[in-house]
Structure formats: structure tokens, C-alpha cells
Design a protein around this motif. Structure first.
Motif, PDB file in Angstrom:
ATOM      1  N   PRO A   1       0.805  -1.231   0.000  1.00 46.53           N
ATOM      2  CA  PRO A   1       0.000   0.000   0.000  1.00 46.53           C
ATOM      3  C   PRO A   1       0.833   1.273   0.000  1.00 46.53           C
ATOM      4  CG  PRO A   1      -0.188  -1.175   2.103  1.00 46.53           C
ATOM      5  CD  PRO A   1       0.454  -2.105   1.142  1.00 46.53           C
ATOM      6  N   GLU A   2       2.029   1.232   0.607  1.00 48.60           N
ATOM      7  CA  GLU A   2       2.857   2.429   0.661  1.00 48.60           C
ATOM      8  C   GLU A   2       3.162   2.963  -0.728  1.00 48.60           C
ATOM      9  OE1 GLU A   2       3.641   4.440   3.072  1.00 48.60           O
ATOM     10  OE2 GLU A   2       2.426   3.137   4.335  1.00 48.60           O
ATOM     11  N   TYR A   3       3.338   2.061  -1.705  1.00 45.24           N
ATOM     12  CA  TYR A   3       3.721   2.513  -3.037  1.00 45.24           C
ATOM     13  C   TYR A   3       2.544   3.149  -3.762  1.00 45.24           C
ATOM     14  CZ  TYR A   3       8.051   0.321  -1.941  1.00 45.24           C
ATOM     15  OH  TYR A   3       9.233   0.017  -1.320  1.00 45.24           O
ATOM     16  N   TYR A   4       1.350   2.675  -3.500  1.00 48.87           N
ATOM     17  CA  TYR A   4       0.167   3.354  -4.022  1.00 48.87           C
ATOM     18  C   TYR A   4       0.121   4.784  -3.485  1.00 48.87           C
ATOM     19  CZ  TYR A   4      -2.281  -0.567  -6.234  1.00 48.87           C
ATOM     20  OH  TYR A   4      -2.658  -1.579  -7.074  1.00 48.87           O
ATOM     21  N   TYR A   5       0.304   4.883  -2.187  1.00 46.73           N
ATOM     22  CA  TYR A   5       0.164   6.193  -1.569  1.00 46.73           C
ATOM     23  C   TYR A   5       1.302   7.128  -1.980  1.00 46.73           C
ATOM     24  CZ  TYR A   5      -1.752   9.541   1.661  1.00 46.73           C
ATOM     25  OH  TYR A   5      -2.349  10.653   2.188  1.00 46.73           O
ATOM     26  N   ARG A   6       2.530   6.623  -2.008  1.00 48.73           N
ATOM     27  CA  ARG A   6       3.657   7.473  -2.402  1.00 48.73           C
ATOM     28  C   ARG A   6       3.525   7.909  -3.858  1.00 48.73           C
ATOM     29  NH1 ARG A   6       8.229   3.569   0.346  1.00 48.73           N
ATOM     30  NH2 ARG A   6       7.565   3.904   2.502  1.00 48.73           N
ATOM     31  N   TYR A   7       3.060   7.011  -4.704  1.00 47.87           N
ATOM     32  CA  TYR A   7       2.870   7.351  -6.112  1.00 47.87           C
ATOM     33  C   TYR A   7       1.812   8.443  -6.239  1.00 47.87           C
ATOM     34  CZ  TYR A   7       2.244   6.559 -11.178  1.00 47.87           C
ATOM     35  OH  TYR A   7       2.178   6.708 -12.533  1.00 47.87           O
ATOM     36  N   ALA A   8       0.708   8.292  -5.507  1.00 45.93           N
ATOM     37  CA  ALA A   8      -0.358   9.299  -5.550  1.00 45.93           C
ATOM     38  C   ALA A   8       0.143  10.649  -5.027  1.00 45.93           C
ATOM     39  CB  ALA A   8      -1.563   8.834  -4.738  1.00 45.93           C
ATOM     40  N   GLN A   9       0.892  10.621  -3.918  1.00 42.97           N
ATOM     41  CA  GLN A   9       1.434  11.861  -3.371  1.00 42.97           C
ATOM     42  C   GLN A   9       2.378  12.531  -4.363  1.00 42.97           C
ATOM     43  OE1 GLN A   9      -0.670  12.622  -0.942  1.00 42.97           O
ATOM     44  NE2 GLN A   9       0.959  13.184   0.471  1.00 42.97           N
ATOM     45  N   SER A  10       3.205  11.729  -5.036  1.00 47.27           N
ATOM     46  CA  SER A  10       4.147  12.270  -6.019  1.00 47.27           C
ATOM     47  C   SER A  10       3.398  12.867  -7.204  1.00 47.27           C
ATOM     48  CB  SER A  10       5.106  11.174  -6.485  1.00 47.27           C
ATOM     49  OG  SER A  10       5.832  10.638  -5.395  1.00 47.27           O
ATOM     50  N   LEU A  11       2.340  12.194  -7.642  1.00 43.87           N
ATOM     51  CA  LEU A  11       1.532  12.717  -8.749  1.00 43.87           C
ATOM     52  C   LEU A  11       0.896  14.055  -8.374  1.00 43.87           C
ATOM     53  CD1 LEU A  11      -0.151   9.392  -9.907  1.00 43.87           C
ATOM     54  CD2 LEU A  11       1.356  10.817 -11.319  1.00 43.87           C
ATOM     55  N   LYS A  12       0.353  14.140  -7.162  1.00 43.31           N
ATOM     56  CA  LYS A  12      -0.236  15.401  -6.725  1.00 43.31           C
ATOM     57  C   LYS A  12       0.813  16.504  -6.666  1.00 43.31           C
ATOM     58  CE  LYS A  12      -2.546  13.921  -3.006  1.00 43.31           C
ATOM     59  NZ  LYS A  12      -3.417  14.025  -1.811  1.00 43.31           N
TER      60      LYS A  12
END
Length: 646
Positions: A91-102
Motif C-alpha cells: 500500500p505504501e507505493y500506491y500512496y507514495r505514487y499518488a502523493q508524487s503525482l499530486k
């Protein structure tokens, strides 16, 4: 914002490739990664990747290396390749990817990833927050446009962050090169280790001048940051790498973490640097913040029991200077992500930085309400004046002047992190001044020294005060809310009133008139005045006692039962409607009805007289031919209780 102060968990694994030389390079990069030497690791990983050697594990590490250094463009590139290769990731990679995209302005794609994240990992609190706050961008927009922001005037081309104002001086951490040959660079960030610096502050404008290094034994060859001074200026809490008395501590993986330290001022010199008893070599503690009464210390940590990568904790400080057991602030504030940099105000607010609550990318600044039971409620993003797609953190504010500071690595700064000063021009919450004057209901005399208590609509006490010499009281309340106000004073009957506060900023006034609990009466007085019974109402054209007025008659009955010699003359009145003769007869029946009720309750009829006066003693101008409201007519339909003997 560099993660030497954010406590990220590192997952280290090994790669397996056919080429021995490539494997050797990767193993070297793994070692650098494991030792937090991310700058070197990035170069090695990328050289290997450019030759076509890729794996999920390496792409995770490449993404992390950029993410942990707040280079979100690089993080998007490598996390994007990771998700192109596989979506069966933690799950961390989903969240980090989303944060990076934002953080790179790709909000729609970020929300899509967050939606997949919340559906796939239903028990992750960050996913739940995203689902519950699907319109979070609208709320952030609503909370924006409230600040005037400027460069703090103390920044360098290096990292400057984490400010604290004390005695018209601003203390902060900086990685600037002071020209000292002993300065050492941190492999992770490629910058010098941070020390504490200080600059004078103009209390009117918040401007800063003449930056100097904080020349004390507090500064060492390792990181120092996040100072928090006590009000008397004799104690400072701060963050430092695990280093004291010339000795560097390491965890079981031989990594030097961070701890919260305390130093005291003696003979104008800072010394007695000691780590706090809840520190450990095996987890980090950082970013201390004191409550206004200095009885509680808040801090960030990844100690056992932490919900996410770092949580916010509090610990009590007892009267002898000892400390209690750290308490996690709970899941309303702490998420599976990072919560850090707490700051507490005298208005029971906690400001903090988080990448777990819904924000614009990276760390955002949030504010929550500290309830009386210690829980945190009503957490809100402070808006896009402060927050950006990058890391925004270390927010502090003077609740009186509404001036403060925050740190950010947003675009347009001088260094990797910069300090900004601000003036808050509009409060996040719509507030009103709620006030009034306490008076005597009979004489209208002001009543100083009255205790006034404010309750919310659920009956929970929110505040209390004492009316001043002018009988005045005042509270700060939230717009659009309903409150109960209770006024208490010796020799007066306690009174509680419901008030509805308007939905826009301004003032709401509520004068409160109190009835005396001890009433002095004599012959000729109306007994009803003792209880605020100005009238006993009857329905139109009727003489029977209304159920809702029986309570007032019970008060009269009680006085008669406790004053056995008292005699009353009960005078009944009507309004001017109907004929004169009819009204006279109606009022006579009403007087007799009142007497009959009291006699039925046990009062000797010899103690009671009564007469109907019809419409001959109107209390207003509602005579024949005058147009009046029903309420005005009802004022004339009354009974009075005149004392004739006692």
C-alpha cells in the motif's frame, strides 16, 4: 523536506541478475541505500536501469530515493515504471505514487490511484480518509485565501527550516555553509548537517535581520533542529541525532537516529544537555512542542505502537521535572503515513504536518481541535496559501497577532527548504463575539460577579467567565452553532438560555435578566413578581386554569403554605374584546376559578378574596376599536396576587 526528520521505514532487499558486474553495482547501491546515502544510490540505480536491468525491487528503491528527497518528478517516473510492471505492490507505493503525482500537478491521476488504493486496501486509514473526503480539494479551496506570505528574510541557498520565536528572536535550523573547515556533509542530502541559528525579529512586521549561529554547546557536528523554549527562557527542547557527550549512538542496524534533548541555561550559558527518558537508540523522537501551560510535551516518533511511519505523541511533565509515559494521540490525527512537527496554541489547537490526510501533495499543514479529554477533532487542511504540491511543515503562529512562520520546499525558494513568514488575515473557523450584560430583572441593576457558563448543544461545557464591573460577559464562539448559556449568582435564581449564533463573522448579544431567589414583599405587593409571574393566562372566553399555568399557581400555593398568616386578593382581568358586561362577568369567573383551585389544594378560603375587573384596568392601549395583536390582547388577560395581610 528531507526524511532525516521524518522517520521513513526502509525495506532493503537484494537483486538477482545474470551479470555479476551489474549485481555487484546493485549490491553497492543497496548498501548505500541501507545507510541512507540516497544521493549516491540514485546514481548507481539509474545507471543500471539505463542498461535495461530493472526489477520491481529496484524500481521501488529508485522511486523511494527520489520521494524521500522530495524530488517528486523523479519519483513519478520510477513509481510509474513500477506500476507499469505490476500493481501487486504494498500500500505504501500506491500512496507514495499518488502523493508524487499530486506534487507534480497530476491531481486527477493521483485521485485515480488513491481510489484504487482505497478499494484494494480497505483497512488503511488513509484510503478511508480519501473516501470520506472525496471533495477534499473543494474544502482546501474554501480554506484558502487567508494569508499574506513573504520570505522570512533569513534563508540561504541551503536548507533552512523549523523556526521558533522567543523573546523577539527567531531560532531555526540551517544547513548553510559557515566556512568552518570542520563542517561535514550528510550523504543523504548532499548538504551540510544542520545547526541552530538565530535572528532578531521586528515584533510589528515579523521581519528578521542579522542571522547568527546559535553559539552554544547545543550545536554539534551532527543535526540539530526544532528548538522549543520554555516561557522563562531557561530550558530548551530540541532535536538532534543520537549524539551526546561526544558519543554517537546507533540502532541494531548501526543507523544513528534522532532524539529529543533538553538543555538548561545557567550563568548565561547553555549546558546540561540530556536526552529525555523516553528516547531510545532503536527508534526516533523529534520536533518537541510545549503546551501553553508547559505541563505537556508533544513530539513525533516511530516508537513501538506507532500507527504509521511517524505519529504524534504527548507526554506529561510533572512538577518535579519528571516525565510520564508517552501517549499516542490516536487515529483521528495519526495515519499510516507521516504526522510530524506539532505546534500547540493557547486556543487548544494543534497544528501539524501530514502526508496521510487529504492534501495537495507531499507534507501539508493541518490544524485540529484538542478536546478536553485529550482527543483531536475537526482536522482541517489550512489551505493552499500555506500548502503546495511540495512539502510544507513546521507551522507556528502567535494566536494574538496572527503572525507566524512555516517551512517549505515549494517552488520559488532560495534553498532546498525555506522559511516563510505570514500574517493570517482571516481565521479558518468563522468566529463571533458573543456577549451580553447581566441585570436584575426587577430593578434593571447591573450584576457584576455573575458566573456565566457556555455549553454546546450537547451540554458539554466549552467555557466560563465572570461578569465584570459593568455586568458584561463575552465569549468567542463558532458561527452557525447553538449554545446554552447559564448565569449563576448568589441570591438569584439560576437561568439558562438557548442562543443561536449567526453564520457570518460579527457579534451576537444576549442580555440576561436574573430573578431574585429571595424576595422581600409587603402589603400591597404583587406576590407574582417574586417568581417573575407577571400574569396567569387564560384562554379566550374561558375561565378554567390552563395546564401550563398550574406550575405558577403551585409557586403561589407554596408561599401560602409557608406563610400561614398571609392573605391574598386575587384580581382577574380580561382584554377589551366582547362587551363590557360580558368581560366583567368573565373576569369574575376567572377570579373565582383561581380561588377555587387554591382552596382545592388546601388553602383556607378566609385567606383569599377576589374580584373580576373586566376590561377596566388594561395594561396597554388595546381598548375598543384599537387594532392589536393576539399577544397584546393576551397581556390583558391576567390574574394578580396582591398581598393584603401577613
Amino acid at each position: 523536506m528531507k526524511n532525516y526528520i521524518l522517520f521513513c521505514s526502509i525495506i532493503v532487499s537484494f537483486f538477482s541478475f545474470d551479470s555479476y558486474s551489474q549485481k555487484a553495482k546493485i549490491n553497492s547501491a543497496d548498501k548505500q541505500y541501507d545507510n541512507y546515502a540516497y544521493i549516491d544510490a540514485i546514481k548507481t540505480y539509474e545507471r543500471v536501469a539505463e542498461k535495461g536491468y530493472k526489477s520491481e525491487d529496484m524500481l521501488k528503491k529508485l522511486g523511494n530515493s527520489y520521494y524521500f528527497n522530495s524530488d517528486f518528478d523523479g519519483a513519478v517516473k520510477w513509481y510509474g515504471e513500477l506500476f507499469a510492471m505490476s500493481t501487486n505492490v504494498e500500500p505504501e507505493y500506491y500512496y507514495r505514487y499518488a502523493q508524487s503525482l499530486k506534487s507534480t500537478g497530476q491531481t486527477a491521476k493521483a485521485n485515480k490511484i488513491l481510489d484504487e488504493f482505497s478499494n484494494k486496501y480497505k483497512n488503511d486509514g488513509r484510503g478511508k480518509l480519501f473516501k470520506e473526503n472525496a471533495n477534499y480539494l473543494d474544502k482546501i479551496k474554501e480554506n484558502s485565501g487567508r494569508y499574506k506570505i513573504e520570505d522570512a528574510g533569513i534563508n540561504s541557498k541551503y536548507s533552512d527550516y523549523s523556526s521558533f520565536v522567543y523573546d523577539n528572536k527567531v531560532y531555526f535550523a540551517s544547513a548553510r555553509d559557515t566556512g568552518n573547515f570542520s563542517q561535514r556533509k550528510h550523504k543523504w542530502t548532499g548538504e551540510y548537517f544542520t545547526n541552530l541559528y538565530v535572528a532578531d525579529v521586528d515584533p510589528t512586521t515579523g521581519g528578521s535581520i542579522k542571522v547568527n549561529k546559535f553559539k552554544t554547546t547545543i550545536n554539534t557536528k551532527f543535526h540539530e533542529t526544532s528548538p522549543a523554549f520554555t516561557k522563562d527562557g531557561k530550558t530548551v527542547y530540541f532535536t538532534r541525532n543520537n549524539y551526546v557527550n561526544g558519543k554517537k549512538g546507533k540502532d541494531e542496524n548501526k543507523i544513528t537516529l534522532t532524539k529529543v534533548y533538553k538543555a538548561t541555561l545557567e550563568n548565561d550559558k547553555w549546558g546540561n544537555v540530556t536526552e529525555l527518558p523516553f528516547d531510545s537508540d532503536n527508534y526516533s523522537t523529534a520536533h518537541p512542542a510545549l503546551s501553553p501551560d508547559e505541563k505537556t510535551l508533544y513530539f513525533a516518533s516511530d516508537m513501538p505502537g506507532t500507527v504509521g511511519q511517524s505519529d504524534i505523541y504527548k507526554v506529561s511533565i510533572n512538577s518535579t521535572g519528571g516525565y510520564g509515559i508517552p501517549v499516542n494521540l490516536g487515529k483521528t490525527i495519526n495515519t499510516e503515513g507521516k504526522e510530524t512537527f506539532p505546534y500547540i496554541t493557547s486556543e487548544n489547537e494543534i497544528y501539524f504536518a501530514s502526508d496521510g490526510h487529504s492534501g495537495l501533495g507531499g507534507l501539508d499543514v493541518f490544524v485540529g481541535k484538542i478536546e478536553d479529554n485529550g482527543t483531536i477533532s475537526d482536522i482541517q487542511n489550512v489551505g493552499d496559501d500555506i500548502n503546495s504540491p511540495k512539502d510544507d511543515f513546521a507551522y507556528s503562529i502567535d494566536p494574538v497577532s496572527r503572525r507566524g512562520y512555516f517551512s517549505s520546499n515549494k517552488e520559488g525558494g532560495q534553498g532546498s527548504d525555506d522559511i516563510y513568514k505570514f500574517l493570517e488575515t482571516r481565521r479558518l473557523k468563522c468566529l463571533q463575539e458573543f456577549n451580553g450584560i447581566i441585570t436584575d430583572s426587577e430593578t434593571n441593576a447591573i450584576l457584576p460577579g455573575t458566573k456565566v457558563i457556555l455549553y454546546d448543544s450537547q451540554g458539554v461545557m466549552k467555557n466560563n467567565t465572570i461578569s465584570d464591573l459593568n455586568g458584561s460577559y463575552s465569549f468567542s464562539v463558532e458561527c452557525g452553532k447553538t449554545y446554552n448559556v447559564r448565569a449563576e449568582k448568589e441570591e438569584y435564581t439560576t437561568k439558562e438560555v438557548i442562543v443561536n449564533i449567526g453564520k457570518v463573522s460579527g457579534k451576537t448579544s444576549l442580555p440576561i435578566a436574573l430573578d431574585k431567589a429571595i424576595c422581600k414583599v409587603t402589603i400591597g405587593d404583587d406576590l407574582g413578581k417574586c417568581f417573575g409571574i407577571k400574569m396567569i393566562y387564560f384562554d379566550l372566553d374561558k375561565s378554567n386554569i390552563k395546564t401550563e399555568t398550574a406550575l405558577d399557581l403551585e409557586k403561589v400555593l407554596d408561599v401560602l403554605n409557608n406563610n400561614l398568616n398571609m392573605k391574598l386578593d386575587i384580581r382577574s382581568h380580561t382584554d377589551s374584546r366582547a362587551t363590557y358586561q360580558y368581560n366583567e362577568a368573565l373576569s369574575e369567573r376567572r377570579a373565582k376559578s383561581t380561588i377555587k383551585w387554591l382552596v382545592k389544594k388546601g388553602i383556607d378560603p378566609n385567606r383569599l378574596t377576589g374580584k373580576g375587573y373586566g376590561e377596566t384596568q388594561l395594561v396597554n392601549g388595546c381598548s375598543d376599536g384599537v387594532k392589536c395583536t393576539e399577544e397584546q390582547h393576551q397581556m390583558n388577560r391576567r390574574s394578580e396576587f396582591i398581598i393584603t395581610f401577613f
